[in-house]
Design a protein around this motif. Structure first.
Motif, PDB file in Angstrom:
ATOM      1  N   ASP A 115       0.857  -1.183   0.000  1.00 11.99           N
ATOM      2  CA  ASP A 115       0.000   0.000   0.000  1.00 11.99           C
ATOM      3  C   ASP A 115       0.895   1.236   0.000  1.00 11.99           C
ATOM      4  OD1 ASP A 115      -1.848   1.978   0.256  1.00 11.99           O
ATOM      5  OD2 ASP A 115      -2.869   1.134   2.010  1.00 11.99           O
ATOM      6  N   VAL A 116       0.967   1.905  -1.156  1.00 15.84           N
ATOM      7  CA  VAL A 116       1.743   3.140  -1.292  1.00 15.84           C
ATOM      8  C   VAL A 116       0.821   4.281  -1.727  1.00 15.84           C
ATOM      9  CG1 VAL A 116       3.976   2.069  -1.699  1.00 15.84           C
ATOM     10  CG2 VAL A 116       2.416   2.420  -3.619  1.00 15.84           C
ATOM     11  N   SER A 117      -0.414   4.228  -1.286  1.00 18.13           N
ATOM     12  CA  SER A 117      -1.391   5.251  -1.629  1.00 18.13           C
ATOM     13  C   SER A 117      -1.022   6.601  -1.016  1.00 18.13           C
ATOM     14  CB  SER A 117      -2.778   4.830  -1.136  1.00 18.13           C
ATOM     15  OG  SER A 117      -3.182   3.615  -1.726  1.00 18.13           O
ATOM     16  N   LYS A 118      -1.515   7.664  -1.651  1.00 20.63           N
ATOM     17  CA  LYS A 118      -1.323   9.027  -1.173  1.00 20.63           C
ATOM     18  C   LYS A 118       0.157   9.378  -1.045  1.00 20.63           C
ATOM     19  CE  LYS A 118      -5.768   9.416   1.156  1.00 20.63           C
ATOM     20  NZ  LYS A 118      -6.503   9.785   2.385  1.00 20.63           N
ATOM     21  N   ASN A 119       0.879   9.195  -2.150  1.00 24.73           N
ATOM     22  CA  ASN A 119       2.270   9.612  -2.252  1.00 24.73           C
ATOM     23  C   ASN A 119       2.443  10.483  -3.494  1.00 24.73           C
ATOM     24  OD1 ASN A 119       4.299   8.426  -0.127  1.00 24.73           O
ATOM     25  ND2 ASN A 119       2.802   6.802  -0.476  1.00 24.73           N
ATOM     26  N   ARG A 120       3.666  10.589  -4.002  1.00 20.90           N
ATOM     27  CA  ARG A 120       3.944  11.468  -5.138  1.00 20.90           C
ATOM     28  C   ARG A 120       4.734  10.721  -6.214  1.00 20.90           C
ATOM     29  NH1 ARG A 120       5.904  16.822  -1.627  1.00 20.90           N
ATOM     30  NH2 ARG A 120       4.013  16.972  -0.333  1.00 20.90           N
ATOM     31  N   ALA A 163      -6.407  -7.897  -5.856  1.00 19.35           N
ATOM     32  CA  ALA A 163      -6.997  -6.562  -5.748  1.00 19.35           C
ATOM     33  C   ALA A 163      -6.014  -5.525  -6.257  1.00 19.35           C
ATOM     34  CB  ALA A 163      -7.380  -6.270  -4.301  1.00 19.35           C
ATOM     35  N   LEU A 164      -6.498  -4.630  -7.129  1.00 16.35           N
ATOM     36  CA  LEU A 164      -5.685  -3.548  -7.683  1.00 16.35           C
ATOM     37  C   LEU A 164      -6.475  -2.254  -7.554  1.00 16.35           C
ATOM     38  CD1 LEU A 164      -3.210  -2.502  -9.292  1.00 16.35           C
ATOM     39  CD2 LEU A 164      -4.506  -3.017 -11.380  1.00 16.35           C
ATOM     40  N   HIS A 165      -5.999  -1.349  -6.691  1.00 17.17           N
ATOM     41  CA  HIS A 165      -6.682  -0.081  -6.473  1.00 17.17           C
ATOM     42  C   HIS A 165      -5.828   1.049  -7.031  1.00 17.17           C
ATOM     43  CE1 HIS A 165      -9.488  -1.442  -2.935  1.00 17.17           C
ATOM     44  NE2 HIS A 165      -9.525  -2.259  -3.989  1.00 17.17           N
ATOM     45  N   LEU A 166      -6.383   1.738  -8.043  1.00 16.71           N
ATOM     46  CA  LEU A 166      -5.676   2.824  -8.723  1.00 16.71           C
ATOM     47  C   LEU A 166      -6.541   4.070  -8.811  1.00 16.71           C
ATOM     48  CD1 LEU A 166      -4.184   0.699 -11.652  1.00 16.71           C
ATOM     49  CD2 LEU A 166      -2.905   1.682  -9.749  1.00 16.71           C
ATOM     50  N   GLN A 167      -7.518   4.205  -7.936  1.00 13.73           N
ATOM     51  CA  GLN A 167      -8.431   5.336  -8.034  1.00 13.73           C
ATOM     52  C   GLN A 167      -7.735   6.663  -7.716  1.00 13.73           C
ATOM     53  OE1 GLN A 167      -8.776   2.646  -5.972  1.00 13.73           O
ATOM     54  NE2 GLN A 167      -9.940   3.180  -4.128  1.00 13.73           N
ATOM     55  N   GLU A 196     -10.192 -10.062  -8.881  1.00 12.14           N
ATOM     56  CA  GLU A 196     -11.625  -9.790  -8.751  1.00 12.14           C
ATOM     57  C   GLU A 196     -11.943  -8.355  -8.365  1.00 12.14           C
ATOM     58  OE1 GLU A 196     -13.210 -12.540  -5.963  1.00 12.14           O
ATOM     59  OE2 GLU A 196     -13.132 -14.243  -7.341  1.00 12.14           O
ATOM     60  N   ASP A 197     -10.931  -7.587  -7.955  1.00 11.14           N
ATOM     61  CA  ASP A 197     -11.194  -6.246  -7.431  1.00 11.14           C
ATOM     62  C   ASP A 197     -10.274  -5.237  -8.116  1.00 11.14           C
ATOM     63  OD1 ASP A 197     -11.859  -4.028  -5.947  1.00 11.14           O
ATOM     64  OD2 ASP A 197     -10.851  -4.690  -4.108  1.00 11.14           O
ATOM     65  N   ILE A 198     -10.803  -4.505  -9.104  1.00 13.72           N
ATOM     66  CA  ILE A 198     -10.050  -3.466  -9.807  1.00 13.72           C
ATOM     67  C   ILE A 198     -10.793  -2.145  -9.646  1.00 13.72           C
ATOM     68  CG2 ILE A 198      -9.115  -2.682 -12.004  1.00 13.72           C
ATOM     69  CD1 ILE A 198      -9.057  -5.559 -12.944  1.00 13.72           C
ATOM     70  N   ARG A 199     -10.098  -1.147  -9.107  1.00 15.11           N
ATOM     71  CA  ARG A 199     -10.693   0.177  -8.894  1.00 15.11           C
ATOM     72  C   ARG A 199      -9.956   1.194  -9.752  1.00 15.11           C
ATOM     73  NH1 ARG A 199     -13.228   1.117  -3.980  1.00 15.11           N
ATOM     74  NH2 ARG A 199     -13.549   3.222  -4.849  1.00 15.11           N
ATOM     75  N   LEU A 200     -10.708   1.812 -10.672  1.00 12.46           N
ATOM     76  CA  LEU A 200     -10.158   2.861 -11.539  1.00 12.46           C
ATOM     77  C   LEU A 200     -11.006   4.131 -11.490  1.00 12.46           C
ATOM     78  CD1 LEU A 200      -9.160   0.655 -14.596  1.00 12.46           C
ATOM     79  CD2 LEU A 200      -7.592   2.047 -13.225  1.00 12.46           C
ATOM     80  N   ASP A 201     -11.919   4.194 -10.531  1.00  6.16           N
ATOM     81  CA  ASP A 201     -12.741   5.384 -10.422  1.00  6.16           C
ATOM     82  C   ASP A 201     -11.883   6.583  -9.979  1.00  6.16           C
ATOM     83  OD1 ASP A 201     -12.683   3.475  -8.236  1.00  6.16           O
ATOM     84  OD2 ASP A 201     -13.766   4.952  -7.046  1.00  6.16           O
ATOM     85  N   TYR A 248      -2.160  -1.435  -3.718  1.00  6.40           N
ATOM     86  CA  TYR A 248      -2.913  -0.197  -3.595  1.00  6.40           C
ATOM     87  C   TYR A 248      -1.994   0.988  -3.911  1.00  6.40           C
ATOM     88  CZ  TYR A 248      -6.072  -3.283  -0.988  1.00  6.40           C
ATOM     89  OH  TYR A 248      -6.900  -4.318  -0.616  1.00  6.40           O
ATOM     90  N   ILE A 249      -2.315   1.716  -5.019  1.00  8.18           N
ATOM     91  CA  ILE A 249      -1.511   2.863  -5.440  1.00  8.18           C
ATOM     92  C   ILE A 249      -2.449   4.022  -5.750  1.00  8.18           C
ATOM     93  CG2 ILE A 249       0.533   3.479  -6.799  1.00  8.18           C
ATOM     94  CD1 ILE A 249       0.727   0.690  -7.803  1.00  8.18           C
ATOM     95  N   THR A 250      -3.381   4.295  -4.893  1.00  9.41           N
ATOM     96  CA  THR A 250      -4.325   5.388  -5.108  1.00  9.41           C
ATOM     97  C   THR A 250      -3.671   6.743  -4.825  1.00  9.41           C
ATOM     98  OG1 THR A 250      -5.155   5.443  -2.830  1.00  9.41           O
ATOM     99  CG2 THR A 250      -6.121   3.822  -4.297  1.00  9.41           C
ATOM    100  N   ASP A 251      -4.231   7.789  -5.437  1.00  7.08           N
ATOM    101  CA  ASP A 251      -3.816   9.175  -5.149  1.00  7.08           C
ATOM    102  C   ASP A 251      -2.306   9.371  -5.304  1.00  7.08           C
ATOM    103  OD1 ASP A 251      -6.438  10.472  -3.854  1.00  7.08           O
ATOM    104  OD2 ASP A 251      -6.229   8.448  -3.063  1.00  7.08           O
ATOM    105  N   ASN A 252      -1.780   9.080  -6.502  1.00  6.72           N
ATOM    106  CA  ASN A 252      -0.351   9.227  -6.753  1.00  6.72           C
ATOM    107  C   ASN A 252      -0.037   9.956  -8.056  1.00  6.72           C
ATOM    108  OD1 ASN A 252       1.964   7.879  -5.038  1.00  6.72           O
ATOM    109  ND2 ASN A 252       0.155   6.612  -4.721  1.00  6.72           N
TER     110      ASN A 252
END
Length: 316
Positions: A211-216, A256-260, A286-291, A237-241
């Motif tokens: 989980d490296v979400s909310k980085n730059r 699970a892949l979260h890229l929202q 089964e879980d892909i987030r691109l929103d 999880y790589i959201t908000d990057n």
């Protein structure tokens, strides 16, 4: 006459009983405290020539153990300072600066006094730390969230061969040495969310959760094929990057892949599936987030043919 005889007989019996010796078991209570030493019902042997230290020993044995220690005639000796500063090691080794409370930090405090150590877990949350503290060698789970750590050095986790989880959520980390995590043979979970990371370091193949979400990370923060050899990886999880692409290839084990909330604008038809093999099915993912991305998922319908579920995102 008969009455006088009864009174005389009763008085005679009372005198006889009073003169009889006491043979019952003695009961030690407060009534003996006022009796002189020579009149106690059992004998005491007191020799005026006895040494004073023998008398003190005799008196000391009658005191409770705690009081006896406090009033002992032996002089109190202080432990040497070096023994107090270097107690027995938590892992049985003899490295200088380590002890029952863990190795010494830069501030001179043992890690397990500054933080909280429970079994093989070390909790250092919200302690205003500006660096990773030295950890006991048996550490398996390390939490240092909500601190002020800015940099992960090469040897911050050196020789921690049992470490399985690192959670550094909500610090100020902007730089991570290339080999900071790569040499950890059992690391399974790495949580670096809510920091200022611009470049991911080399990652060990044992990871199952990242989980490296909310980085730059942006466009160049993830190197090419960074996750290719992570054959045990299940959650990424790589959201908000501010990413502008999906990091490929992704391991088959991924669930699970979260890229929202990034900046991904396009997707290829072979991003998740194999266009040359229509029989290929990717059941695990089964879980892909691109929103939250400027991408229209309806433009690439064949990109999801092998998946058990459609990605979450914009279809217009």
């Amino acid at each position: 006459m008969q009455t006088f005889a009864n009174i005389f007989l009763g008085f005679f019996i009372f005198e006889s009983v009073g003169a009889a010796p006491i043979t019952d078991t003695l009961i030690y209570d407060s009534e003996f405290y006022d009796i002189p030493l020579g009149e106690l019902p059992h004998s005491f042997v007191y020799d005026e020539n006895e040494q004073s230290d023998q008398l003190e020993t005799e008196i000391g044995t009658a005191l409770p153990s705690i009081i006896q220690e406090s009033y002992s005639s032996a002089p109190l000796t202080e432990e040497p300072e070096e023994e107090a500063s270097t107690p027995k090691l938590i892992d049985g080794s003899s490295a200088q600066g380590s002890g029952v409370l863990g190795p010494q930090t830069q501030d001179g405090l043992p890690t397990c006094l500054l933080c909280t150590c429970i079994g093989t877990t070390v909790y250092c949350d919200d302690h205003e730390l500006d660096a990773v503290p030295p950890l006991p060698k048996k550490t398996m789970y390390f939490y240092s969230r909500y601190n002020r750590i800015r940099k992960i050095n090469r040897n911050d986790f050196a020789n921690l061969n049992k470490l399985k989880r690192i959670d550094l959520t909500a610090n100020f980390i902007s730089e991570i040495h290339e080999d900071a995590f790569r040499r950890l043979p059992q690391l399974e979970e790495l949580v670096l969310r809510d920091n200022r990371i611009r470049q991911l370091p080399e990652l060990p193949s044992t990871l199952t959760f990242i989980d490296v979400s909310k980085n730059r990370l942006g466009r160049n923060g993830i190197r090419s094929e960074a996750f290719k050899d992570l054959h045990e990886l299940q959650h990424l999880y790589i959201t908000d990057n501010n990413l502008d692409h999906i990091p490929l290839p992704l391991p088959e084990s991924l669930q699970a892949l979260h890229l929202q909330n990034n900046n991904i604008e396009e997707m290829h038809e072979d991003t998740f599936c194999k266009m040359k093999d229509f029989s290929y099915v990717r059941r695990a993912l089964e879980d892909i987030r691109l929103d939250g991305n400027p991408i229209n998922l309806s433009r690439t319908p064949y990109a999801y043919m092998c998946l058990p579920r459609l990605p979450v995102g914009n279809l217009i």
